[in-house]
Design an enzyme around this catalytic site. Structure first.
Site, PDB file in Angstrom:
ATOM      1  N   HIS A  31       0.973  -1.194  -0.019  1.00 38.20           N
ATOM      2  CA  HIS A  31      -0.182  -0.057  -0.024  1.00 38.20           C
ATOM      3  C   HIS A  31       0.929   1.210   0.003  1.00 38.20           C
ATOM      4  CE1 HIS A  31      -3.812   1.976   1.233  1.00 38.20           C
ATOM      5  NE2 HIS A  31      -3.208   2.909   2.030  1.00 38.20           N
ATOM      6  N   MET A  35       0.729  11.340  -0.631  1.00 42.42           N
ATOM      7  CA  MET A  35       0.446  12.764   0.205  1.00 42.42           C
ATOM      8  C   MET A  35       0.812  14.055  -0.473  1.00 42.42           C
ATOM      9  SD  MET A  35       0.279  11.578   4.194  1.00 42.42           S
ATOM     10  CE  MET A  35       0.088   9.766   4.484  1.00 42.42           C
ATOM     11  N   HIS A  64      -2.874   4.648  -2.613  1.00 40.16           N
ATOM     12  CA  HIS A  64      -3.850   5.534  -2.052  1.00 40.16           C
ATOM     13  C   HIS A  64      -3.661   7.050  -2.348  1.00 40.16           C
ATOM     14  CE1 HIS A  64      -5.682   6.423   2.344  1.00 40.16           C
ATOM     15  NE2 HIS A  64      -6.432   7.214   1.185  1.00 40.16           N
ATOM     16  N   MET A  66      -3.995  10.721  -1.399  1.00 41.18           N
ATOM     17  CA  MET A  66      -4.485  11.750  -0.696  1.00 41.18           C
ATOM     18  C   MET A  66      -3.967  12.819  -1.105  1.00 41.18           C
ATOM     19  SD  MET A  66      -3.818   9.547   2.936  1.00 41.18           S
ATOM     20  CE  MET A  66      -2.889   8.377   2.244  1.00 41.18           C
ATOM     21  N   ASP A 177      -8.251   0.870   6.589  1.00 37.32           N
ATOM     22  CA  ASP A 177      -6.957   1.657   6.819  1.00 37.32           C
ATOM     23  C   ASP A 177      -6.627   2.403   7.807  1.00 37.32           C
ATOM     24  OD1 ASP A 177      -4.442   2.974   5.971  1.00 37.32           O
ATOM     25  OD2 ASP A 177      -5.036   3.676   4.159  1.00 37.32           O
ATOM     26  N   GLY A 178      -5.765   2.242   8.781  1.00 37.27           N
ATOM     27  CA  GLY A 178      -5.485   3.187  10.047  1.00 37.27           C
ATOM     28  C   GLY A 178      -5.860   2.416  11.423  1.00 37.27           C
ATOM     29  N   GLY A 179      -4.708   2.434  11.723  1.00 33.97           N
ATOM     30  CA  GLY A 179      -4.835   1.651  13.387  1.00 33.97           C
ATOM     31  C   GLY A 179      -4.972   0.225  13.222  1.00 33.97           C
TER      32      GLY A 179
END
Ligand code: DX5
Ligand code: ZN
Length: 216
Positions: A31, A35, A64, A66, A177-179
């Site tokens: 992944h 950004m 991904h 962002m 996605d995240g944590g």
């Protein structure tokens, strides 16, 4: 379960060693958090980095975006070797027409298309596009940085999406996605997720064991 380690958390002073470990692990995807310092207050990779990873690893490249201009960056990362390109509905102000156009554009570039929503955007934002996208990304932290705590409200979003997609488009994938760690990963799997993105949990532990613990 597909595991997609996020190379945002990779130790770049030990890049080759860690990518070799990923290649030897049960991870099927890699992944890439792109950004632009504008859509989110952080800046990460350009396309040459993705090209480098493509040479080093056969894993599916999951990009991904962002970024505030996902049309521009889709072209850039498709050319660099992306397999999946996911953008944020918020980046296009949730505008139906633009979202459909960019999805078609990503498909025309030969990539699978994904749509994502931030934690405080309602999941209803993606409902008009259930049949069109290959992947639906539920952000379980505010995008921008790795190492944040999983937001439990994400579970209800995954369950709702699973219900909608089971009827409208069963082949589409739900990614979270995240944590993500062993515990939150299991909650997501039970809610209906197909792909788990994990950064800190994978790269701050034994890579192969951490990936394996998420594959269950
Ligand atoms: C956050 C990124 C995530 C991040 C996940 O903006 O989209 O992919 O790398 O990192 P962890 O697993 O550390 O929460
Ligand atoms: Zn991500």
């Amino acid at each position: 379960m597909i595991v997609a380690p996020s190379v945002l958390s990779l130790d770049y002073s030990r890049m080759k060693e860690q990518v070799d470990e990923l290649n030897a692990s049960k991870a099927e995807w890699m992944h890439f958090d792109v950004m632009d310092g504008h859509f989110v207050p952080n800046l990460t990779f350009g396309p040459d980095i993705l090209k480098g990873f493509c040479k080093m690893s056969p894993l599916v490249k999951d990009v991904h975006l962002m970024v505030s201009d996902p049309f521009f960056f889709s072209d850039v990362f498709a050319r660099a070797g992306a397999d999946y390109i996911t953008f944020h509905a918020e980046a296009l102000d949730n505008d139906d027409r633009s979202i459909r156009d960019l999805c078609d554009h990503i498909h025309s570039l030969g990539c699978k298309a994904g749509i994502s929503v931030k934690p405080f955007t309602r999941i209803d934002a993606v409902r008009p596009f259930l049949k069109q996208f290959d992947l639906f990304l539920v952000m379980s932290v505010e995008p921008g940085f790795g190492g944040q705590a999983f937001l439990p409200a994400s579970i209800a979003k995954i369950e709702t999406l699973r219900h909608w997609l089971d009827n409208a488009h069963p082949e589409a994938l739900i990614e979270v996605d995240g944590g993500i760690n062993e515990h939150t990963g299991k909650l997501c799997r039970d809610a209906g997720a197909d792909v788990l993105v994990a950064g800190s949990y994978v790269f701050k532990n034994d890579i192969q064991k951490a990936v394996e613990s998420l594959c269950l």
